[in-house]
Enzyme design. Structure first.
Site, PDB file in Angstrom:
ATOM      1  N   ARG A 290       5.600   0.510   4.622  1.00 19.16           N
ATOM      2  CA  ARG A 290       4.521  -0.492   4.763  1.00 19.16           C
ATOM      3  C   ARG A 290       5.055  -1.909   4.979  1.00 19.16           C
ATOM      4  NH1 ARG A 290       2.028   3.705   4.729  1.00 19.16           N
ATOM      5  NH2 ARG A 290      -0.072   3.985   3.884  1.00 19.16           N
TER       6      ARG A 290
ATOM      7  N   SER B  19      -5.917   1.668   1.118  1.00 17.73           N
ATOM      8  CA  SER B  19      -5.120   1.436  -0.102  1.00 17.73           C
ATOM      9  C   SER B  19      -4.977  -0.058  -0.340  1.00 17.73           C
ATOM     10  CB  SER B  19      -3.718   2.025   0.056  1.00 17.73           C
ATOM     11  OG  SER B  19      -3.775   3.385   0.377  1.00 17.73           O
TER      12      SER B  19
ATOM     13  N   GLU C  56      -0.938  -4.166  -0.950  1.00 21.42           N
ATOM     14  CA  GLU C  56      -0.647  -3.814   0.436  1.00 21.42           C
ATOM     15  C   GLU C  56      -1.477  -4.709   1.360  1.00 21.42           C
ATOM     16  OE1 GLU C  56      -2.274  -0.612   3.150  1.00 21.42           O
ATOM     17  OE2 GLU C  56      -0.814   0.505   1.960  1.00 21.42           O
TER      18      GLU C  56
END
Ligand code: EPU
Length: 335
Positions: A163, A235, A331
């Site tokens: 990520r 998320s 995130e």
């Protein structure tokens, strides 16, 4: 090109938060970017928005927001087994995946139904069900905001990680990605069905690009809320990565904790489990809560303010630290 002053961002973020931007500009051709990026405009702070599917606005944005709408999928090169395609950054990621699946091009079927635009995909190296963008990535083109020079970065230039990429570190807010080149397979596909649930659902099914994509869509729909119904950004936190000694003491205390081995020294822990065990499933504060099927997803039950979502996320972080001594990292980009 269309310029809006003091424009509402509600339609431009999947949390459906109603904050404003000093200037909002919609751009459908890369050439218009050069017209718009005058010396005067460059003095302002700037943000390029993809689908707004990984961003939380907690206040008005006192600068320029660029929404890129440049479209197109081009065939660059091909041989017997592979094809290289260039996709304009304003294309919806999922429209591109649908195109690839319909043409029986392999490589992105596990990444079906991920929200957002193609140009945003390299920034956080999007990933799901055992595949990450970097697995099919060839290069991306873009513009350096300070010099307006154009660049093309290869896979290694992008410094991809879980990520993350150079666009989230050294080059954060310094570039605009205008297109992405990906390598897809035409034959001899290497399917990735290691992800447990995907493997189980495909047990009696022939492995084809279309069947894998259909299963991924089914799993995603069962776990992740539709932003049109509940505003969300997928998320909210990353899965934390801890070293082997921390991991050992953690599983001694909590034998049920789900984890994935990354290498001999590092383990990825399930953030969803940590949040679940911290009793957030039935909590709702000021119209903000977690999604019942996947507590890693924070949802807007309607008209929540960005600040309310941020406060709720902070409460999750503090509780998880208190319970497990693990600090969750967002995130989602918080502005
Ligand atoms: N779990 C619970 N309680 C729940 C739900 C899940 O304890 O209510 C535990 C289960 O043990 C489950 C584990 O959490 O096995 C992992 O859940 P899941 O399979 O949904 O995957 P994830 O690690 O939570 C990641 C990505 C998702 C991606 C899925 C599938 C991150 C931060 N998230 O979630 O990405 O779709 O894997 O590959 O890496 C996104 O980035 O927006 C996103 C949705």
């Amino acid at each position: 090109m269309e310029v809006f002053r003091n424009g509402s961002l509600k339609k431009f973020n999947t949390f459906n938060v109603d904050e404003k931007a000093k200037v909002l500009v919609e751009i459908d051709r890369v050439s218009d970017l050069f017209t718009f990026l005058t010396k005067e405009n460059q003095k302002d702070k700037m943000l390029v928005l993809g689908g707004g599917s990984n961003i939380l606005f907690t206040k008005s944005y006192e600068g320029i927001i660029i929404s890129l709408k440049n479209k197109g999928i081009k065939l660059i090169d091909e041989d017997e087994n592979n094809i290289l395609v260039e996709i304009s950054s304003g294309e919806s990621w999922n429209d591109f995946v649908v195109w690839a699946v319909e043409n029986n091009f392999g490589g992105v079927e596990n990444l079906s139904l991920i929200p957002g635009n193609v140009g945003a995909a390299p920034i956080q190296n999007i990933g799901a069900y055992g595949v990450e963008l970097k697995d099919v990535f060839y290069s991306c083109k873009g513009i350096m905001l300070d010099t307006l020079n154009e660049f093309e970065f290869t896979k290694s230039d992008c410094e991809f990680n879980y990520r993350s990429s150079i666009f989230k570190s050294t080059l954060k807010n310094k570039t605009i990605i205008t297109s992405v080149k990906l390598n897809l397979t035409k034959s001899k596909h290497n399917f990735n069905v290691d992800y447990k649930e995907l493997k189980e659902n495909l047990l009696d099914t022939e492995l084809t690009i279309k069947n894998i994509s259909d299963q991924v869509i089914q799993i995603r729909k069962s776990k992740l809320p539709d932003p049109k119904i509940f505003g969300n950004c997928g998320s909210f936190f990353k899965n934390p990565i801890i070293n082997i000694s921390r991991h050992e003491s953690l599983i001694n205390k909590f034998p049920d904790i789900p984890f994935f081995k990354i290498d001999n020294n590092n383990y990825k822990i399930s953030a969803a489990w940590l949040i679940d065990q911290s009793d957030f499933k039935n909590k709702k504060v000021k119209n903000v809560g977690v999604y019942s099927n996947q507590p890693l997803v924070i949802i807007n039950h309607g008209n929540a303010k960005g600040k309310d979502i941020l406060d709720f996320a902070k409460e999750i972080k503090e509780t998880v630290i208190g319970n497990f001594d693990i600090e969750l990292e967002e995130e989602v980009l918080i502005l």
